[in-house]
Design a protein around this motif. Structure first.
Motif, short mmCIF file in Angstrom:
data_model
loop_
_atom_site.label_atom_id
_atom_site.label_comp_id
_atom_site.label_asym_id
_atom_site.label_seq_id
_atom_site.Cartn_x
_atom_site.Cartn_y
_atom_site.Cartn_z
N GLY A 102 0.71 -1.19 -0.10
CA GLY A 102 -0.08 -0.10 -0.01
C GLY A 102 0.62 1.27 -0.09
N SER A 103 2.05 1.25 0.37
CA SER A 103 2.92 2.52 0.39
C SER A 103 3.08 3.01 -0.87
N ARG A 140 1.02 2.88 -3.44
CA ARG A 140 -0.22 3.47 -3.93
C ARG A 140 -0.22 4.75 -3.25
N GLN A 141 0.17 4.86 -1.79
CA GLN A 141 -0.01 6.12 -1.23
C GLN A 141 1.06 7.32 -1.73
N THR A 188 -0.58 8.46 -5.00
CA THR A 188 -1.58 9.38 -4.53
C THR A 188 -1.10 10.86 -4.27
N LEU A 189 -0.12 10.94 -3.59
CA LEU A 189 0.72 12.21 -3.10
C LEU A 189 1.00 12.96 -4.21
N ASN A 212 4.78 14.02 4.79
CA ASN A 212 4.15 12.61 4.83
C ASN A 212 5.27 11.68 5.11
N HIS A 224 -4.10 -6.59 -2.72
CA HIS A 224 -3.19 -5.75 -1.75
C HIS A 224 -2.13 -6.96 -1.25
#
Length: 505
Positions: free
Chosen positions: A342-343, A345-346, A349-350, A393, A447
């Motif tokens: 998931g990192s 994807r994060q 997103t940023l 972040n 995931h």
């Protein structure tokens, strides 16, 4: 100095040269807030202004001198001017060129006749070739046609300035000329400053070939030990004695630009004219942009001389790679993200809706992932904002936009073997080049699967070529097939590719 005005007005150039247009650049003008007019010397029969000076010199030789033949040293464009002039005047010519001269220029010189034109390749720069040419001049009793340090050559190039003032009689803030040995700017300045002294004449050089800049600073000619060869048409270690004298008297200043700025200028000219300049040909455009920004100019008329278009086609790959960076419209970042599902994807997103131009990643550490990413931005301020957002972040970020090693080499070397990767499957995809294509991929992917390798570079096509390594347990093979089929992107399984096994597996 008064003699140059007469020499330029009576120069014999139009037997072979044309009066090139002064062409508006609407896109670039709108972007920098000033009116830019390109003096299109790239439209000459040999795609360079050099024809003017070479022919003016040779047309004034005696029949006996023409009978014996001429010799010239050149990085390419002057060579073509001498070759065409020799062909027109019916004399033989020996052309000494550096071994680094692009093949397109060598072939262009040969075009004027194998019997009449002899090509000698010698040395790594113009200065090396010039030394050899002087030796051959004495040995064979030839007449040397200097590419810049000759009053008749300077006068021939000065007709560029004469045409500019005739073509644009409204106010002009500055005329910009690329400088190698100084023939073009000496001729243009000698004419312009005697007719319209209010117009600035500004020279442009690359940071790694700035012999005229250093000479003007020192008040005497300075010889460089080495010169950069990207702008091969201006790679001169020592400027001319006469050109230096004229520049001291008439040239207002010299600005220096880097390779990325030249690449950006080549792209700017292409977008306005659909023509591709060689690096030396785009130097003046890069200088005009830098000067306008530095001086905070608005509403002024700036005229860069687009002085050559003998581009080596192979060099276009490098130019395209560096143009966005030269305009500060691409940020190159090294980002450290947690090696957890998931990192990735994060992180994407940023980045938001920004266009990703490049993405390189290979699993190396079970705790942290090092990502090399290129992102399209509007300006350096947006780069700073993006870096700050990532840092806030807790994603450690290093701005590599101005890191030459990273831009030249690191981006192509990210990867290697990784012993800690199990159940890795390698796929080659064609992603549609539209916003959301990557996020669609990440959101659809399970995931429970880890991305262990990712490589992408925008090539300007309607789809992006992407290489992805995923750690997928054997019992998830059916789910993998469903994911791939539902994604709708063309893909190829490269897990057994011998290149992957040898370098990445």
């Amino acid at each position: 100095m008064q003699d140059y005005l007469k020499r330029i007005l009576t120069a014999r150039v139009y037997d072979v040269a044309i009066e090139t247009p002064l062409e508006a650049a609407p896109n670039l003008s709108a972007r920098i807030g000033n009116t830019l007019l390109f003096k299109r010397e790239d439209m000459q029969p040999v795609f360079s202004f050099k024809l003017r000076g070479a022919y003016n010199k040779m047309a004034q030789l005696t029949p006996a001198q023409l009978q014996r033949g001429v010799i010239a040293a050149s990085a390419g464009n002057h060579a073509q001017g001498v070759a065409l002039s020799a062909h027109r005047l019916g004399c033989k010519a020996v052309i000494v060129m550096p071994t680094t001269t692009p093949q397109v220029k060598i072939d262009a010189v040969r075009h004027f006749g194998q019997d009449a034109i002899e090509i000698v390749l010698f040395g790594d720069s113009y200065s090396d070739a010039c030394t050899r040419a002087y030796a051959l001049e004495k040995e064979r009793q030839l007449t040397f046609v200097h590419p810049f340090d000759d009053p008749d050559v300077i006068a021939g190039q000065g007709t560029v300035g004469m045409e500019i003032l005739r073509q644009h009689q409204a106010p002009i803030h500055a005329i910009f000329c690329a400088i190698g040995g100084g023939g073009l700017i000496a001729g243009v300045a000698a004419y312009v400053k005697q007719v319209r002294p209010d117009i600035k004449v500004i020279g442009v050089q690359t940071n790694d070939s700035d012999a005229m800049f250093q000479s003007m600073q020192a008040g005497q000619r300075v010889q460089l030990n080495d010169v950069g060869l990207f702008s091969d048409g201006t790679a001169v270690k020592l400027v001319g004695e006469e050109t230096f004298r004229v520049c001291q008297h008439y040239v207002d200043e010299i600005v220096r630009v880097d390779t990325d700025a030249v690449c950006a200028a080549i792209k700017d000219v292409f977008q306005d004219t659909r023509s591709i300049l060689e690096p030396a040909g785009a130097l003046a455009v890069a200088g005009a942009k830098l000067y306008a920004k530095r001086e905070k100019l608005t509403g002024k008329t700036l005229i860069p001389v687009a002085c050559g278009a003998n581009m080596n086609f192979d060099r276009l790959r490098f130019v395209a790679e560096r143009a966005e960076i030269g305009e500060k419209r691409e940020a190159i970042l090294a980002v450290t993200i947690p090696e957890t599902p998931g990192s990735f994807r994060q992180f994407c997103t940023l980045l938001g809706s920004r266009n990703i131009t490049e993405f390189n990643y290979r699993f190396a550490d079970p705790k942290a992932a090092q990502v090399f990413v290129g992102v399209q931005v509007k300006d350096p301020a947006e780069t700073a904002t993006l870096v700050a957002t990532l840092q806030q972040n807790e994603l450690r970020t290093l701005d590599l936009t101005d890191n030459e090693m990273a831009k030249l080499h690191l981006r192509h070397l990210v990867g290697g073997h990784s012993a800690g990767v199990s159940d890795e499957i390698l796929f080659r995809f064609e992603f549609p080049e539209r916003p959301g294509a990557l996020m669609n991929f990440l959101n659809r992917m399970s995931h429970n699967w880890n991305i262990s390798l990712f490589h992408y570079r925008n090539h300007g096509a309607d789809y992006g070529r992407v290489l992805v390594g995923m750690q997928v347990p054997h019992h998830d093979k059916d789910a993998l097939r469903a994911f791939l089929d539902g994604l709708g992107y063309p893909y190829w399984d490269e897990s057994e590719n011998p290149a992957y096994r040898l370098f990445l597996g």
